[in-house]
Design an enzyme around this catalytic site. Structure first.
Site, mmCIF file in Angstrom:
data_model
loop_
_atom_site.group_PDB
_atom_site.id
_atom_site.type_symbol
_atom_site.label_atom_id
_atom_site.label_comp_id
_atom_site.label_asym_id
_atom_site.label_seq_id
_atom_site.Cartn_x
_atom_site.Cartn_y
_atom_site.Cartn_z
ATOM 1 N N TYR A 179 0.701 -1.196 0.131
ATOM 2 C CA TYR A 179 0.059 0.333 0.249
ATOM 3 C C TYR A 179 0.824 1.113 0.166
ATOM 4 O O TYR A 179 0.219 2.286 0.133
ATOM 5 C CB TYR A 179 -1.141 0.098 1.213
ATOM 6 C CG TYR A 179 -2.014 -0.742 0.903
ATOM 7 C CD1 TYR A 179 -3.084 -0.147 0.426
ATOM 8 C CD2 TYR A 179 -2.898 -1.858 1.386
ATOM 9 C CE1 TYR A 179 -4.236 -0.652 0.007
ATOM 10 C CE2 TYR A 179 -3.499 -2.559 0.995
ATOM 11 C CZ TYR A 179 -5.041 -2.144 0.117
ATOM 12 O OH TYR A 179 -5.508 -2.421 -0.048
ATOM 13 N N GLU A 265 -3.286 -29.971 9.905
ATOM 14 C CA GLU A 265 -2.910 -28.957 8.687
ATOM 15 C C GLU A 265 -4.509 -27.952 8.904
ATOM 16 O O GLU A 265 -3.933 -26.955 8.980
ATOM 17 C CB GLU A 265 -3.618 -29.830 7.989
ATOM 18 C CG GLU A 265 -4.246 -29.048 6.532
ATOM 19 C CD GLU A 265 -4.391 -29.501 5.608
ATOM 20 O OE1 GLU A 265 -4.777 -29.311 4.631
ATOM 21 O OE2 GLU A 265 -4.640 -31.211 4.996
ATOM 22 N N ASP A 317 -5.003 -33.536 5.446
ATOM 23 C CA ASP A 317 -6.204 -34.152 5.264
ATOM 24 C C ASP A 317 -5.557 -35.666 4.239
ATOM 25 O O ASP A 317 -4.710 -35.518 3.477
ATOM 26 C CB ASP A 317 -6.627 -33.314 3.997
ATOM 27 C CG ASP A 317 -8.301 -32.506 5.145
ATOM 28 O OD1 ASP A 317 -8.211 -32.889 6.036
ATOM 29 O OD2 ASP A 317 -7.923 -31.159 4.399
#
Length: 436
Positions: A179, A265, A317
């Site tokens: 920015y 995770e 997963d």
């Protein structure tokens, strides 16, 4: 019988049949399976004894093994690595870069930046140290070329901004950096990429530039440390845990009585384990980056592993992307291969959820997801990776995944009960020392 009484009688009939058990539901198959697994659980004391064996073996291995660095290896191609540097040395490196640019301009030659190539073709996996490194190959970024003029300008601007930050000895976020000149940078991904280029050019870690990512990772459990002088006790951080500070250089005095680190995770699994106070039952430190790992979480994990000498077990997963996330922690990412020595944590054990667990723990079909063609391709691509090939167990698990074309998230275990993860699955895994 009046109409009102008849309706009352009909309404009451089903209630009566339920109360006498004539329509009671049979136990679900997954409920009976979960109960059966509970019976196989040994006492916590016996499970803890197994964990302590792992803990002692890990510490013994760390003590006896000699750390191997790139300089110890006789590689066919030169590689580039960065290191942590203090503010003064980074400032000097920037000044030298700018001075070279000024001399080139005064000599009438224009200017260009010599930027290390971070292209995929310039990456190299080194099995001896089990991580991805960057070959020492650079490309020129001249200001006088139409194809690179904008990137050369962005590079000069980032160097200027970083120098200003270092002079004030403060830290800013990557978003802050973006920015400061939105019209030039256009998109944060562009300023982020050049920031990595600058880090590689100067030979320092990105943390040394004092530009950090926003807080993302969290930690909870048997860990005490200081954050810029403030003492943090991670057993008293509630179910949300303590945000991992982006300024890892201000973290110190790590203390712990944990036996292992559990790398998770997903945030949902982290919260489940935190609320159940899993770390009190089985002394551990639980950490998550809530998906794709950020730099601060990777640095923090490396610090804990190195200073506390604790084994690390991973819960991800059962899909190709879970294993990819695990590989980033272990071997590094190609995007930041130049800093892999600081960001990687070797020898993380894959605890679960593994493809073979879906049948072993009888995860219901309705909780499994079909893999897309893209998922299958990702799985096959992983099988071609050198870091996967060296681990026979990983290869077998990935082959099961690709063959069955099934995947599942950690939350699939909730089909057996919301606390099944902390009360049955993980204790059984630890009891059986079932990790790869």
């Amino acid at each position: 019988m009046s109409e009102r009484k008849r309706r009352r009688s009909e309404a009451a009939a089903p209630v009566a049949s339920i109360s006498d058990g004539s329509t009671s539901k049979k136990p679900r198959k997954q409920d009976s399976h979960a109960q059966g697994l509970r019976k196989h659980l040994k006492s916590d004391a016996e499970i803890l004894a197994s964990i302590r064996e792992m803990y002692e073996a890990s510490r013994s291995e760390v003590s006896s093994s000699k750390a191997v660095s790139l300089s110890d290896l006789n590689l066919s191609s030169a590689c580039r690595e960065v290191s942590d540097r203090d503010v003064a040395s980074v400032q000097v490196a920037i000044e030298r870069t700018v001075l070279a640019v000024a001399r080139s301009i005064l000599a009438g030659s224009g200017f260009s930046f010599d930027v290390p190539s971070r292209a995929a073709s310039n990456q190299l996996y080194v099995p001896e140290i089990d991580r991805i490194v960057l070959r020492d190959k650079s490309s020129s970024r001249p200001f006088a070329s139409l194809s690179t003029v904008r990137k050369a300008t962005v590079t000069a601007r980032v160097l200027s901004l970083v120098y200003a930050v270092l002079r004030r000895d403060i830290h800013i976020t990557k978003r802050d950096l973006f920015y400061t000149d939105v019209k030039l940078f256009q998109d944060q991904s562009q300023s982020d990429a050049v920031l990595d280029d600058v880090s590689c050019m100067l030979g320092c870690t990105r943390s040394s530039l004092h530009v950090v990512a926003s807080e993302k990772g969290v930690v909870v459990g048997r860990l005490v440390f200081t954050d810029d002088g403030d003492r943090i006790d991670c057993t008293k951080m509630g179910i949300g845990g303590k945000a991992i500070p982006p300024n890892i250089d201000r973290v110190g005095n790590l203390e712990s009585d944990a036996l292992f680190i559990l790398l998770v995770e997903k945030d949902a699994a982290f919260m489940r384990l935190a609320e159940d106070r899993f770390y009190n039952r089985f002394p551990c430190i639980i950490v998550t980056a809530k998906g794709q790992p950020d730099v601060a979480t990777r640095l923090f994990l490396k610090r804990m592993k190195t200073e506390l000498k604790l084994p690390v077990l991973a819960l991800v997963d059962s899909d190709p992307y879970g294993l990819k996330i695990l590989s980033v922690y272990m071997c590094g990412s190609k995007n930041m291969s130049y800093d892999s020595s600081n960001l990687t944590t070797p020898d993380i054990k894959w605890l679960g959820v593994r493809p073979s667990d879906l049948d072993k723990y009888k995860v219901p079909e309705q909780c499994r997801l079909p893999m897309t063609d893209q998922d299958v391709k990702a799985g096959k691509d992983l099988l071609e990776e050198d870091f996967v090939k060296k681990n026979e167990g990983w290869v077998k698990e990935l082959e099961i995944m690709v063959k069955t074309r099934q995947k599942a998230e950690i939350q699939a275990l909730s089909s057996f009960g919301f606390q099944y993860l902390s009360e049955v699955y993980l204790p059984l895994k630890l009891q059986q020392r079932d990790w790869l």
